[in-house]
Design a protein around this motif. Structure first.
Motif, PDB file in Angstrom:
ATOM      1  N   VAL A   1       2.000  -5.718  -1.283  1.00  0.00           N
ATOM      2  CA  VAL A   1       1.167  -5.263  -2.276  1.00  0.00           C
ATOM      3  C   VAL A   1      -0.478  -5.371  -1.990  1.00  0.00           C
ATOM      4  N   PRO A   2      -1.127  -4.194  -2.535  1.00  0.00           N
ATOM      5  CA  PRO A   2      -2.794  -4.326  -1.987  1.00  0.00           C
ATOM      6  C   PRO A   2      -3.164  -5.103  -3.367  1.00  0.00           C
ATOM      7  N   MET A   3      -4.332  -5.081  -3.509  1.00  0.00           N
ATOM      8  CA  MET A   3      -5.376  -5.666  -4.494  1.00  0.00           C
ATOM      9  C   MET A   3      -6.062  -4.349  -5.162  1.00  0.00           C
ATOM     10  N   GLU A   4      -6.296  -4.340  -6.441  1.00  0.00           N
ATOM     11  CA  GLU A   4      -7.176  -3.468  -6.874  1.00  0.00           C
ATOM     12  C   GLU A   4      -8.739  -3.725  -6.769  1.00  0.00           C
ATOM     13  N   MET A   5      -9.291  -2.475  -6.389  1.00  0.00           N
ATOM     14  CA  MET A   5     -10.878  -2.772  -6.186  1.00  0.00           C
ATOM     15  C   MET A   5     -11.717  -2.476  -7.541  1.00  0.00           C
ATOM     16  N   ASP A   6     -12.920  -3.140  -7.528  1.00  0.00           N
ATOM     17  CA  ASP A   6     -13.896  -2.926  -8.656  1.00  0.00           C
ATOM     18  C   ASP A   6     -14.391  -1.421  -8.628  1.00  0.00           C
ATOM     19  N   SER A   7     -14.634  -1.017  -9.554  1.00  0.00           N
ATOM     20  CA  SER A   7     -15.157   0.759  -9.774  1.00  0.00           C
ATOM     21  C   SER A   7     -16.641   0.512  -8.950  1.00  0.00           C
ATOM     22  N   ASP A   8     -17.132  -0.641  -9.059  1.00  0.00           N
ATOM     23  CA  ASP A   8     -18.666  -0.759  -8.397  1.00  0.00           C
ATOM     24  C   ASP A   8     -18.566  -0.576  -6.953  1.00  0.00           C
ATOM     25  N   ASP A   9     -17.650  -0.699  -6.327  1.00  0.00           N
ATOM     26  CA  ASP A   9     -17.451  -0.868  -4.817  1.00  0.00           C
ATOM     27  C   ASP A   9     -17.991   0.474  -4.216  1.00  0.00           C
ATOM     28  N   ALA A  10     -18.667   0.698  -3.412  1.00  0.00           N
ATOM     29  CA  ALA A  10     -18.980   1.638  -2.823  1.00  0.00           C
ATOM     30  C   ALA A  10     -17.857   2.278  -2.024  1.00  0.00           C
ATOM     31  N   ILE A  11     -17.193   1.757  -1.010  1.00  0.00           N
ATOM     32  CA  ILE A  11     -16.047   1.825  -0.097  1.00  0.00           C
ATOM     33  C   ILE A  11     -14.682   0.889  -0.656  1.00  0.00           C
ATOM     34  N   GLY A  12     -13.810   1.492  -0.373  1.00  0.00           N
ATOM     35  CA  GLY A  12     -12.392   0.768  -0.774  1.00  0.00           C
ATOM     36  C   GLY A  12     -11.482   1.708  -1.529  1.00  0.00           C
ATOM     37  N   ALA A  13     -10.629   1.299  -2.004  1.00  0.00           N
ATOM     38  CA  ALA A  13      -9.792   2.038  -2.899  1.00  0.00           C
ATOM     39  C   ALA A  13     -10.399   2.841  -3.974  1.00  0.00           C
ATOM     40  N   GLY A  14     -10.401   4.059  -3.937  1.00  0.00           N
ATOM     41  CA  GLY A  14     -10.860   4.898  -4.891  1.00  0.00           C
ATOM     42  C   GLY A  14     -12.265   5.552  -4.194  1.00  0.00           C
ATOM     43  N   ALA A  15     -12.648   5.423  -3.190  1.00  0.00           N
ATOM     44  CA  ALA A  15     -13.642   5.908  -2.445  1.00  0.00           C
ATOM     45  C   ALA A  15     -13.803   7.223  -2.546  1.00  0.00           C
ATOM     46  N   ASN A  16     -15.016   7.810  -2.699  1.00  0.00           N
ATOM     47  CA  ASN A  16     -15.156   9.378  -3.004  1.00  0.00           C
ATOM     48  C   ASN A  16     -14.517  10.071  -3.879  1.00  0.00           C
ATOM     49  N   ILE A  17     -13.719   9.382  -4.972  1.00  0.00           N
ATOM     50  CA  ILE A  17     -12.937   9.737  -6.080  1.00  0.00           C
ATOM     51  C   ILE A  17     -13.555   9.345  -7.198  1.00  0.00           C
ATOM     52  N   GLU A  18     -13.487   9.918  -8.402  1.00  0.00           N
ATOM     53  CA  GLU A  18     -13.828   9.346  -9.703  1.00  0.00           C
ATOM     54  C   GLU A  18     -13.314   7.927  -9.713  1.00  0.00           C
ATOM     55  N   SER A  19     -14.247   6.983 -10.335  1.00  0.00           N
ATOM     56  CA  SER A  19     -13.957   5.716 -10.262  1.00  0.00           C
ATOM     57  C   SER A  19     -13.097   5.276 -11.810  1.00  0.00           C
ATOM     58  N   ASN A  20     -11.960   5.510 -11.784  1.00  0.00           N
ATOM     59  CA  ASN A  20     -11.294   5.073 -12.985  1.00  0.00           C
ATOM     60  C   ASN A  20      -9.815   4.503 -12.764  1.00  0.00           C
ATOM     61  N   GLU A  21      -9.084   3.985 -13.451  1.00  0.00           N
ATOM     62  CA  GLU A  21      -8.058   3.310 -13.114  1.00  0.00           C
ATOM     63  C   GLU A  21      -6.839   4.335 -12.570  1.00  0.00           C
ATOM     64  N   ASP A  22      -7.036   5.709 -12.967  1.00  0.00           N
ATOM     65  CA  ASP A  22      -5.959   6.332 -12.563  1.00  0.00           C
ATOM     66  C   ASP A  22      -6.117   6.933 -11.022  1.00  0.00           C
ATOM     67  N   SER A  23      -7.250   6.777 -10.540  1.00  0.00           N
ATOM     68  CA  SER A  23      -7.661   7.025  -9.251  1.00  0.00           C
ATOM     69  C   SER A  23      -7.494   5.858  -8.089  1.00  0.00           C
ATOM     70  N   GLN A  24      -6.899   5.023  -8.552  1.00  0.00           N
ATOM     71  CA  GLN A  24      -6.980   3.479  -7.506  1.00  0.00           C
ATOM     72  C   GLN A  24      -5.910   4.025  -6.587  1.00  0.00           C
ATOM     73  N   MET A  25      -6.254   3.598  -5.301  1.00  0.00           N
ATOM     74  CA  MET A  25      -5.194   3.746  -4.391  1.00  0.00           C
ATOM     75  C   MET A  25      -5.403   3.107  -2.923  1.00  0.00           C
ATOM     76  N   ALA A  26      -4.438   2.972  -2.216  1.00  0.00           N
ATOM     77  CA  ALA A  26      -4.637   2.230  -1.110  1.00  0.00           C
ATOM     78  C   ALA A  26      -4.113   2.835   0.024  1.00  0.00           C
ATOM     79  N   TYR A  27      -4.434   2.433   1.590  1.00  0.00           N
ATOM     80  CA  TYR A  27      -4.037   3.158   2.443  1.00  0.00           C
ATOM     81  C   TYR A  27      -2.870   2.424   3.323  1.00  0.00           C
TER      82      TYR A  27
END
Length: 717
Positions: A595-621
């Motif tokens: 399993v991955p770890m969620e990222m803070d919405s303040d992170d510029a790069i990471g899960a949810g990058a270039n997408i709206e920073s809300n809980e529904d947009s969290q993603m991993a690769y």
């Protein structure tokens, strides 16, 4: 008894030895010859019947004039000589009340009516007569009275007390051992303890009765004392062969078993069930014991062996590993050896362990979300797509608390093998650091249900303890065999042709029957076909990152592992499935959730990058290639689909190519269910409290006395 005529041997009534006709005493035990009986042979031999009668009466008188063998004149008058048992003729110590070999009580004789020393009357010795007293002044005591029992116990205590500073006598074989020896060198019996006067030297039945009466006592007597108590109970209450004595012995045994059962705690019952489970080949009992925090290296005690009541299978000092080796339970042995390694390290504490009630509610919700498709393909499926990820609140904890959390949550061995030794996961810095998609291996049970547990951990963060997912898997393969079987047979046929062998239809059906049987047996190890079926139940792809070779516990390569790859729900319509995959890890016959770890919405790069920073947009690769850049295999493709793996993966998953040229699958984490969030909050509260205590301790150490300034408030204030 044989005929005592002049032409036949006669049998001794004490030791049953056959003596020659002319012998007047037993050659073996020196017992008197029994009186001759008047037989028909004597009449037929024209002997005088009156002569025979007089001869018989004279023999009776002679027999009565002889002293008793069990209490001879010499042994009765001399307390230092041993007495002979009238049943087995064993020579016992003078003050023992029972024979050490056959446990027959020593014969008691009433005192004679007069003090005259008549050689014609049998001698009798009364242990209650002191020296200097006449026989006529001694008080007769019944052998079965309490006074006689107390006198015998006192005599035994005095005899043992005189030997404290010298050699000690074995209570089983009467051998005299040196004072420093703790066990008899002849029979191996443990040395008995010396008890104060009023109790038995072997630890009489009153000790056991006192122990039973102490219901609030937490300490139990040592095992050797309890065994001595039980032996003394049997000697006192079950010596005779009468039915009443046998009933008393059974009552004593039942009472002892009740006492042992009352002392058992819940973990002790898990332990005894695990021992039975190893013998019966049931891994669930072993898994229940290990899950409850039981020690895999625990050894059987004498009381536990008695409770198990199967001496042919259990011995004192045995562990679960010993029992598994004795009964050749290789699958359970593998579980125990792995559990021994885990138990030697940090104790595991997962969210489902901290909140078992909420975890039970989650499992009920999973069971209610299962549906069965109607039509030609009656496969089960879930109605919700849930993906578990570690909460980002973990990074707010102090580093020591974070380390403790990961030690209790992760499987360090699996993480090290997949990450460091084999470079199977987290080998790309771009994916792990820049995209924030580092995978963590959750600790999992080591039973045959590890595949099903890892699937539920990667989705709902619980274990398949109720076998809900296994039942759905077995029913789907059985009822949907008309759809699964052709796809499985074609794929396995291609694998067999690559190895230059083939199977006939009967062999294919036998192999399919084995797969169905494994799916329906809790604790049975599962194979690739079951992962393929699970992808249909989840209605989403499953990516397995596994080792290439299966190794033994010594590190030797024993086979080729084919689990690594992508499993797609190819038998469903694409519109019926989700494109968000889950990740599993495979090492040495064991599956773990990655399993991955969620990222803070303040992170510029990471899960949810270039997408709206809300809980529904969290993603991993998740990478779809290995560390050498080779595409992961796609399992259970038909001949027409072979060679189109990348295009097929793009159809069933949302795929991207990173700046470094790595093909990855997008794993959308989505919004966490409320019930899962509650379970994680309770789990994190424990570590938050530990962090608060640590900060308070550090603050008290750094600032023993706190002062305030009148110029204003500081940040600390």
């Amino acid at each position: 008894m044989t005929d005592n005529g002049s032409g036949k041997k006669w049998s001794c009534e004490y030791c049953t030895y056959l003596n020659f006709p002319a012998a007047k005493k037993c050659t073996l035990c020196k017992g008197p010859r029994p009186p001759q009986l008047i037989t028909e042979e004597a009449v037929r031999s024209e002997q005088d019947i009156y002569k025979v009668a007089s001869l018989a009466s004279s023999d009776v008188d002679n027999a009565n004039s002889r002293p008793n063998l069990s209490l001879s004149t010499s042994s009765a008058n001399d307390p230092t000589k041993k007495w002979s048992c009238h049943m087995c003729t064993y020579l016992n110590w003078p003050r023992t009340a029972r024979c050490s070999q056959c446990m027959t009580p020593r014969r008691k004789h009433s005192p004679p009516a007069s003090t005259s020393c008549d050689k014609r009357s049998p001698l009798s010795v009364n242990v209650n007569i002191c020296e200097g007293q006449g026989v006529s002044q001694a008080k007769a005591v019944s052998p079965n009275s309490p006074e006689a029992a107390r006198e015998v116990n006192n005599d035994i205590n005095r005899t043992v007390a005189t030997k404290i500073h010298g050699k000690w006598c074995c209570k089983a074989c009467t051998y005299e051992n040196w004072p420093k020896s703790q066990k008899c060198i002849i029979c191996g019996t443990s040395r008995g303890k010396i008890y104060p006067e009023g109790t038995s030297a072997c630890g009489g039945s009153n000790i056991l009765e006192n122990e039973m009466s102490k219901k609030g006592s937490k300490k139990s007597p040592p095992l050797a004392i309890r065994n001595a108590e039980n032996l003394e109970i049997q000697q006192q209450d079950g010596a005779a062969a009468s039915p009443s004595n046998r009933e008393d012995t059974s009552h004593q045994e039942e009472r002892r078993m009740k006492v042992l059962r009352k002392r058992l705690r819940e973990n002790d019952w898990f332990w005894l069930n695990a021992c039975h489970g190893v013998v019966a080949g049931d891994p669930h009992a072993v898994e229940a014991y290990l899950t409850s925090g039981g020690d895999p290296a625990r050894q059987l005690t004498q009381d536990e062996v008695t409770l198990l009541n199967r001496t042919s299978a259990f011995e004192v000092g045995y562990t679960l590993v010993h029992i598994a080796i004795r009964f050749q339970r290789e699958d359970i042995l593998a579980v125990l050896l792995t559990a021994t390694d885990v138990a030697a390290k940090a104790t595991k504490r997962l969210p489902s362990h901290v909140s078992p009630d909420i975890a039970a509610d989650i499992k009920r919700e999973i069971s209610s979300s299962l549906r069965q498709r109607k039509g030609d393909f009656p496969c089960f499926f879930v109605t919700d797509a849930v993906t578990f990820a570690l909460p980002t609140d973990i990074e707010d904890l102090p580093p020591p608390i974070q380390k403790q959390l990961f030690d209790e949550l992760l499987d360090r061995d699996v993480q090290n093998e997949l990450e460091a030794e084999e470079s199977i996961i987290n080998w790309s810095v771009e994916i792990t650091d820049r995209l924030g998609s580092r995978l963590y291996s959750l600790w999992n049970r080591t039973a045959g249900d590890c595949l099903l547990d890892s699937v539920l951990q990667a989705t709902w963060s619980v274990f398949d303890l109720d076998h809900t997912l296994r039942r759905a898997l077995a029913d789907s393969l059985n009822e949907g065999a008309l759809t699964f079987y052709p796809r499985w047979k074609e794929y396995e046929s291609m694998q067999a042709q690559s190895l230059q062998f083939s199977l006939d239809e009967e062999q294919w059906q036998q192999d399919w029957a084995v797969l169905l049987s494994l799916a329906s047996q809790p604790g049975a190890a599962l194979e690739q076909t079951h992962i393929f079926a699970l992808s249909h139940i989840l209605r989403r792809p499953i990516i397995v990152y596994g080792v290439k070779y299966v190794k033994s516990f010594r590190g030797e390569t024993i086979g080729f592992a084919r689990f690594q790859g992508v499993y797609l729900p190819l038998l469903w319509e694409k519109s019926f499935c989700w494109k968000t995959p889950i990740a599993l890890g495979y090492t040495r016959g064991h599956f773990s959730a990655l399993v991955p770890m969620e990222m803070d919405s303040d992170d510029a790069i990471g899960a949810g990058a270039n997408i709206e920073s809300n809980e529904d947009s969290q993603m991993a690769y998740l990478p779809l290639v290995d560390n050498e850049g080779k595409l992961l295999p796609v399992h259970f493709l038909t001949r027409s689909e072979v060679g189109k793996e990348e295009s097929i993966m793009r159809e069933w998953m949302e795929c991207l190519v990173t700046k470094g040229g790595i093909l990855v699958a997008v794993q959308k984490l989505g919004k966490r269910p409320v019930i899962v969030r509650q379970m994680l909050d309770e789990w994190l509260d424990r570590y938050r409290q530990l962090a608060h205590l640590q900060e308070s301790h550090q603050s008290a150490t750094a600032h023993p006395t706190q002062t305030f300034s009148s110029d204003g408030e500081t940040d600390d204030e």
